[in-house]
Scaffold this active site. Sequence first.
Site, short mmCIF file in Angstrom:
data_model
loop_
_atom_site.label_atom_id
_atom_site.label_comp_id
_atom_site.label_asym_id
_atom_site.label_seq_id
_atom_site.Cartn_x
_atom_site.Cartn_y
_atom_site.Cartn_z
N LYS A 213 -4.50 49.81 -37.85
CA LYS A 213 -5.34 48.89 -38.87
C LYS A 213 -5.35 47.82 -39.38
O LYS A 213 -4.77 46.84 -38.21
CB LYS A 213 -4.29 49.43 -40.32
CG LYS A 213 -4.43 48.73 -41.45
CD LYS A 213 -2.99 49.17 -42.41
CE LYS A 213 -3.20 48.57 -43.77
NZ LYS A 213 -1.43 48.62 -44.71
N SER B 142 -2.88 51.20 -48.90
CA SER B 142 -4.47 49.89 -48.30
C SER B 142 -4.77 50.70 -46.91
O SER B 142 -5.21 50.54 -46.32
CB SER B 142 -3.43 48.78 -48.81
OG SER B 142 -2.54 48.62 -47.21
N SER C 214 1.53 51.34 -48.97
CA SER C 214 0.94 51.71 -48.48
C SER C 214 0.89 52.97 -47.02
O SER C 214 -0.62 52.67 -46.06
CB SER C 214 0.39 50.45 -47.95
OG SER C 214 -0.30 49.36 -49.39
#
Lengths: 106, 485
Positions: B84, B159, B183
């Site tokens: 990420k 997210s 997330s």
Amino acid sequence: MTNSERVTGRDLQRVADLANLELTEEEEASMLRDLNSILDHVAHLNELDTSSVPAMAQVSEILGSNSAGRPLREDEVISSLDRATVMECAPDSDGTFFRVPKVIER
Amino acid sequence: MAPEITKSPVYNIEQVRTSIHSREISAAHLAEEYFARIDAENSSVNAYLSVSRERAMEQTSRIDAMAAAGTALPALAGVPIAIKDVLVVQGSPATAGSKILEGYQPPYDATVVQRLDAAGAVLLGKLNCDEFAMGSSNENSAYGPVRNPRALDRVPGGSSGGSAAAVAAGMALATLGTDTGGSIRQPASFCGVVGVLPTYGRVSRYGLIAFASSLDRIGPITSTVRDAATILEVIAGYDPLDATSSLEPVPDYAAELEKPITGLKIGVPAEYFAEGLDPEVRAAVEGAIDKLRSEGAIVCPISLPHTRYAVPAYYVLATAEASSNLARFDGVRYGYRSPDSTTLTAMYRKSRDCGFGAEVKRRILLGTYALSAGYYDAYYKKAQQVRTLLTQDFLKAFNEVDAIVTPVAPTPAFKIGEKADDPMAMYLADIYTVTASLAGICGISVPCGVSSEGLPIGAQILGKHFDEGMVFRMGNALERLTPAG
């Protein structure tokens, strides 16, 4: 914090100044609406009597494993990032120092 | 139903290690296979922001040389992993999904990246995410939304939407995400993959671009519970570079997986099955609980009475911490700088105004308001006190049960744009995940069914602090009992 308390445009401007944010008129209107909607929901926290409840900033406080109770690391000199590697990442440098644009006009 | 990405051949970590060891496949060939998949599918899904082919090939050369020499291979030898984009990787851009970090390239690796590298993982690239990890749908990235590979008109969740979508679309064998209020778990549930929230302090946050430091955690997203356990074992453990990292020893999670669940007590909190829960999600999660019961687990109704206060407490604390953490992005030290300012203050403001998106500004304003003079006790301190109550709820429950099973999200993946204009509706989608975030406990999202529209549904299994072994054990049993969706 009560349901009747509303964030005003003046409050929003003060907070935007503190946060170093510039808001357009359009942004101001939508942010004001959103903040009041969110804070209305946050006001539900007032239903709870927390007068005798300790505040918890970090979960480690409850687990008794916070860093305050742990011996600090030895104060040892260790190698840091290599200058050339750091300079390679900079948008502009003379190889030894960062070169930055002048901001303040005299 | 909207089109979906077809599944690629799915590997697991053990297959990769064994195949490379026996030289049935080379690490370089496997990496190329994944890069080809990224080239073919990323334009539809938008999961990757950048690829790191050169670094990947250096690592595959090392692994293939070890295999050729007959050397014992490390735990993740040749495993193609992506990261990420809130985690820093030397030599790769780090944007955190924000325009304000455009052009920033960090000079070091995050601790988790160093550990993956040392374990032989092959880093494919960096993954799209909501800006500074703020969002529940992955629609807040400055680099465009990520699409759910299971239905391209749906959000992948946020997210860590890029991280979940990459695994679901076969564009990485495993990924790292971060979880501040759900997330990792929520996008894993929306995309039909496995996502782990480790206990706070279990995994070092050194090299993570911070959103809310007392809540942020790094964890794996994978296709199987076993793969997630293998990766967590690699990245977990004390790190002197993170003062909140725990000294608690890391167990052998693979050994934990093998243990039966007979006689273990599962808590089912009434508050998580109340009004607002989609009937299909309810049916799938109740079905998961029944399957665990059929395997010998004992199901116990429990109560977590302060659950309804978790979302407001979370959004006060997370935004307060975000307003402080994001103060460093001022146009001076990183990325974007507004070119047309003649004073220092104007330069800060214009850079932040152009650099940040609407959701980040909204949260900075809310957090600054909550921390400002006259409001600190009413908002920030109050939310911290409620955090204590929520944590006490869990500690009390874990005196009676070994694990807690709940839904991950109230609905399956929603349509792109469906909640974009109503931030409060979006925040309420986190209702089942933020409690564990505030309490610092561990958890996992495991696929447990599909909706009538073919959308994945996940079950959340929560464990007490540092009891990831129990969560993996329960998750592994559920995975075994649930046919793939």
